[in-house]
Design a protein around this motif. Structure first.
Motif, PDB file in Angstrom:
ATOM      1  N   ARG A 267       0.834  -1.205   0.000  1.00  0.00           N
ATOM      2  CA  ARG A 267       0.000   0.000   0.000  1.00  0.00           C
ATOM      3  C   ARG A 267       0.866   1.252   0.000  1.00  0.00           C
ATOM      4  O   ARG A 267       0.583   2.228  -0.717  1.00  0.00           O
ATOM      5  N   GLU A 268       1.897   1.241   0.828  1.00  0.00           N
ATOM      6  CA  GLU A 268       2.806   2.389   0.865  1.00  0.00           C
ATOM      7  C   GLU A 268       3.442   2.618  -0.494  1.00  0.00           C
ATOM      8  O   GLU A 268       3.506   3.757  -0.985  1.00  0.00           O
TER       9      GLU A 268
ATOM     10  N   LYS B 206       1.046   4.239  -2.991  1.00  0.00           N
ATOM     11  CA  LYS B 206       0.806   5.656  -2.717  1.00  0.00           C
ATOM     12  C   LYS B 206       2.008   6.511  -3.123  1.00  0.00           C
ATOM     13  O   LYS B 206       1.850   7.642  -3.613  1.00  0.00           O
TER      14      LYS B 206
END
Length: 360
Positions: free
Chosen positions: A340-341, A344
């Motif tokens: 997820r990081e 983003k």
């Protein structure tokens, strides 16, 4: 060019690692690099880059930095330290190369005047937490750190692994990272000196670099340990290879993060992903990562009494520690996956560049 080296002309982003001593920031860069590279043409440059990390050389930076990227007009230079930001500004404004500069800020303090000056001259800022963002005087996007839940995961049989390791006692307490006062190592030792005589099955493992300026500090700790007759149960294992750290996080039954202050503090999350209960001080991002009473306990920094009181129930009740570890693993999987990081960060790159990184 080395056989496994990327070609800068095909890249849209470069992450430098210009710190020659391995650090927590280095660990973050290396953990993220493979995940970010899966989403776009990205590589690293600098020190401590393992073979699996996409990388280029400084020779390419200085010989091909003026080349057109595969899309748009610029590439991202993603700095995480002041010296890396300085290099990016020199490449962009002195050498007139095709860079947009992004900086990740994780600190929980006001920046120096020079850092603030640089931040006003770059193209985008990422903050790793809401707390860190509150110290910035420039706009930023908040992207919380994640953990590689495939690299950090529980052992199939922790007790058997502990026995096979030949370590004293029946289970472990861990604290991993630099050995110094800022990390609260002395607070943990004081708590351990009180608890270990009451729990003969417990052994404290400390890993991490001891720099020359901290040798006197560590010598004082070892004197106290020797005076208590606990040299065989409080072990300084030294700096461990990066590839072995997931094993240590999963091997211990309790992880302690006793930092006095911290920018973000990734080790509690690495312990949670490893299925290990956590006791952490309320510094950095710990209060957001550790669910107090569910995946571990949160305490004030620098408080020996509070640390001993938080550790003791988990030493006395291994089943409770195991349940907290399982809850930590579930939370890491549900909310803190590094993928997820990475997604983003790539989305922010695309925003700054005004192009899509996919399909290059």
């Amino acid at each position: 060019m080395e056989p496994d080296e990327q070609d800068l002309r095909r890249l849209l982003a470069v992450t430098p690692n210009l710190h020659w001593r391995y650090s927590g920031v280095t660990s973050t860069i290396l953990a993220l690099a493979p995940h970010v590279a899966r989403l776009g043409p990205i590589a690293c440059v600098g020190a401590h880059l393992p073979p699996e990390t996409p990388q280029i050389s400084f020779r390419q930076i200085f010989s091909r930095g003026w080349s057109h990227p595969p899309r748009g007009k610029h590439r991202i230079w993603h700095a995480r330290r002041n010296d890396e930001m300085i290099v990016g500004l020199l490449l962009k404004h002195v050498l007139r190369q095709r860079w947009k500069i992004v900086f990740t800020w994780a600190g929980q303090r006001r920046q120096s005047r020079f850092t603030r000056w640089m931040l006003r001259r770059i193209d985008g800022v990422i903050s790793t937490s809401e707390g860190s963002a509150s110290y910035l005087e420039v706009p930023c996007v908040i992207i919380n750190h994640g953990v590689d839940v495939r690299r950090f995961q529980p052992l199939a049989n922790r007790a058997a692994e502990w026995k096979d390791a030949g370590l004293p006692g029946g289970f472990g307490i861990g604290a991993f990272g630099r050995i110094r006062a800022q990390k609260g190592t002395d607070v943990l030792i004081e708590a351990a000196l009180r608890l270990l005589p009451r729990y003969p099955g417990a052994t404290l493992l400390l890993t991490g670099l001891i720099t020359p300026e901290n040798e006197t500090f560590v010598a004082g700790l070892k004197e106290k340990i020797a005076a208590a007759g606990l040299e065989s149960r409080i072990l300084f294992l030294g700096e461990q290879p990066r590839e072995k750290m997931p094993y240590w996080f999963a091997l211990v039954s309790l992880y302690v993060a006793p930092m006095r202050w911290e920018g973000f503090g990734l080790t509690p999350l690495e312990a949670m992903a490893s299925g290990t209960a956590v006791v952490a001080t309320r510094t950095g991002a710990a209060a957001r990562l550790v669910a107090d009473g569910e995946t571990g306990f949160l305490i004030p920094p620098g408080d020996v009494e509070a640390l001993a009181a938080a550790m003791e129930p988990l030493l006395a009740d291994p089943a409770r520690a195991a349940q907290m570890g399982a809850s930590g693993r579930a939370k890491a999987l549900a909310k803190h996956d590094i993928a997820r990081e990475a997604a983003k960060i790539v989305a922010f790159y695309e925003q700054v560049l005004g192009v899509s990184l996919s399909g290059c």
